[in-house]
Motif scaffolding. Structure first.
Motif: not given
Length: 178
Positions: A133-134, A128-131
């Motif tokens: 971002a990390d 995901s985009p959240e992944d």
């Protein structure tokens, strides 16, 4: 020392979704046989099934495979996120030891653009985009000015054309796709 004086080493780095794999695939298609591709994702995720961790086994494996290909006369493209903090020392040694010419490129794409590009990929559902971002490290250049920065506005064919021209690997009569 690694490789022959005629061998060319190309490193293509950048954030997830920046276009590294697409650039590398087009380089391979343009050049053909004699160009080895050493992909971080293939070695780390598929061969070793390893997370990207400091001191990971994939770092040495990438180095070993690249050196082996260069020593056997292949022009070699190493591609991946290859975060500077983890992979920089290995890449610096590889370049220093290589007897031929080395060209390093960083595809400098901002986070919003990497997310936009990722959404168009076949593996978009894998993370995901959240992944992302990390993992994202803005302007993650190697120390010492080793890399040529390719900005986000450079299209695929323009980037491939630049690398082929810089490295001298453009086959006779090669022209970029429209």
């Amino acid at each position: 020392m690694t490789g022959s004086p005629e061998s060319v080493l190309v490193v293509v780095r950048g954030p997830s979704g920046a276009g590294k794999s697409s650039v590398t695939a087009r380089l391979r298609a343009a050049y053909g046989r004699g160009l080895a591709v050493v992909g971080q994702d293939l070695l780390r995720r598929t061969v070793l099934r390893e997370r990207d961790v400091p001191g990971g086994a994939n770092i040495g494996l990438i180095d070993l495979v690249a050196r082996h290909a260069l020593d056997h006369g292949f022009h070699t493209v190493v591609e991946g996120i290859l975060a500077a903090e983890r992979y920089g020392p290995m890449l610096a040694r590889l370049v220093a030891d290589h007897r031929g010419r080395s060209f390093l490129y960083y595809l400098d794409v901002d986070f919003d653009e990497t997310v936009r590009r990722h959404a168009t990929r076949t593996q978009a559902a894998e993370f995901s985009p959240e992944d992302m971002a990390d993992w994202y490290r803005p302007h993650d250049l190697l120390p010492g000015g080793l890399e040529r920065v390719v900005g986000r506005h450079s299209g695929l064919e323009e980037t491939v054309g630049r690398i082929l021209a810089d490295t001298g690997l453009a086959p006779a009569g090669w022209t970029p796709r429209p």
